[in-house]
Structures are given as structure tokens and as C-alpha cells.
Design an enzyme around this catalytic site. Sequence first.
Site, mmCIF file in Angstrom:
data_model
loop_
_atom_site.group_PDB
_atom_site.id
_atom_site.type_symbol
_atom_site.label_atom_id
_atom_site.label_comp_id
_atom_site.label_asym_id
_atom_site.label_seq_id
_atom_site.Cartn_x
_atom_site.Cartn_y
_atom_site.Cartn_z
ATOM 1 N N ILE A 36 -26.181 10.415 35.567
ATOM 2 C CA ILE A 36 -25.468 9.176 33.426
ATOM 3 C C ILE A 36 -25.335 8.289 34.158
ATOM 4 O O ILE A 36 -24.586 8.144 35.420
ATOM 5 C CB ILE A 36 -25.036 10.472 32.762
ATOM 6 N N SER A 37 -25.408 7.404 33.669
ATOM 7 C CA SER A 37 -24.726 5.955 34.061
ATOM 8 C C SER A 37 -23.613 6.197 34.107
ATOM 9 O O SER A 37 -23.046 6.788 33.092
ATOM 10 C CB SER A 37 -25.408 4.943 32.816
ATOM 11 N N GLN A 38 -22.997 4.728 34.516
ATOM 12 C CA GLN A 38 -21.194 4.540 34.170
ATOM 13 C C GLN A 38 -21.324 4.152 32.485
ATOM 14 O O GLN A 38 -22.026 3.733 32.288
ATOM 15 C CB GLN A 38 -21.197 3.178 34.924
ATOM 16 N N ARG A 78 -17.809 12.431 26.626
ATOM 17 C CA ARG A 78 -19.374 12.113 28.118
ATOM 18 C C ARG A 78 -19.176 14.047 28.552
ATOM 19 O O ARG A 78 -20.347 14.430 29.119
ATOM 20 C CB ARG A 78 -18.329 10.772 28.934
#
Length: 218
Positions: free
Chosen positions: A60-62, A34
Amino acid sequence: MASAPSWPLWIEQQLVRRGIRDRRVLAAMAAIPREGFVPPQEQLHAGEDAPLPIGCGQTISQPYVNALSLEALALKGSERVLDVGTGSGYQAALLTCLAAEVHTIEVHAELLDRARANLAVYRRAPVYCHLGDGRLGWPDAAPYEGIVVGAWAREPPPALVEQLAPGGRLVIPLGSESGQTLVCLRKLPSGALEREELVKVRFVPLVRPPEGGRLGRR
Ligand code: SAH
């Protein structure tokens, strides 16, 4: 009895303990860093169990939400898939570990340029980056066995449903500003949609492209 694979600690804590079971999804999450997708000022937070800013007011998502969306697509590896809302390119990179061909579409040229550079480093299968309005999908490469949308809508965009192959799955957050539910819609051979609700979420909205913006096919 075969021993269970040992995943990196963060994968155990954030994903396995919350119920992510698809080993291909867990392996993809372990393979794609990530850190490679978040801006320099967010590097120290890349391992956190939370969404992060990626510029242009987007996030950006979890990681758990990425994993849950990918698991719901139930990919085997031979599919062509569409990722709507490229953002940093992280979800598209994960998809390249799980499908044969990935198309991704983004409305912000600046984000798409950065995502292209990120994907050039981390992609595992061919990935095609398109600048455009993801609400319209990308008809040139349709149909898709899987479509994942990284921004919420009130209703599933009709073009995305249209571009879904029979048996294909569309994972999309549906709701309003006050909150959304991540939903998996499976297209039955009859064309009808079977709906499964996955989890309550907070996403950014799927927007109308800016008037006169740098938008078009390339
Ligand atoms: N999946 C991304 C994060 C998605 S954030 C990642 O892994 O980084 C949602 C993204 O959807 C943002 O980048 C936003 O610019 C984009 N977006 C919003 N409306 C859109 C539209 N109509 N068409 C394409 N992209 C859109």
C-alpha cells in the site's frame, strides 16, 4: 477571515505541509482509516509515513502518494472513475469519498477478496470490484473521468488512454525498475495528452496476469 480547518495531526504533518491543498482529498484521507486496510501484523505501523506490505508481495502506498494522486485527478464528486491495482482497497475507498461511482480492478484474486471485504465496511459510494488485467482497463463501464494506477508501467497502457473521457485525467507511475515518476495525463478534446510530472516514486510493477491463474470476469 474564516479560520483554517484543523486537520488531524498526521494529515497536517504528512499531507498539508507537503502541499496537498484539495480539502475534499484531505477530508477523504481523514475519513477513511488506513488501519482498516493493512493486515493484522502491520496494524501498529498503519499511521506511518511509509508504504506497507499488504500480502502477495504487494504494498500500500505512502499516504502522501495516495493524496497527491487523488488531488491530481481534480474530482468534483459526480464522476465515474477507475482504480487499477485494487491491492488492499484503500485507494478505492478514498475514491468513493470523491467520485460518484468507482470501478477497481485487481489481478490477484486473494487480494481482491480481501479488498472487497474492506470496502464493504468503508465505501461511501458504489464500488465495483473486478478481477482482471488492469492494463486492459474495464471497458464495460468506460469512459472514465479519472483513472488512477497503483503500479508502474513503461508507457501509459493504450486501453486506459482509450477509456479516458475527454477532459479526463490518468494518474500513473511511469518509468522502469530503477525508479518512476508519478505522471498526470489529461486528455484534451482533440484526444492529445497533456503531461504533468508530479513526483519521483517507487511502485510495484503492473504485471502480466499469471498463465492459468484464477482470472476472469465476475
Ligand atoms: N492502490 C492499492 C495498492 C496498489 S499495489 C491500495 O490502495 O492498496 C499495486 C496493485 O496492483 C497490487 O495489488 C498488484 O497485484 C496489482 N496489479 C499489478 N499488475 C496488475 C494488473 N495487470 N492488473 C490489475 N492489477 C495489477
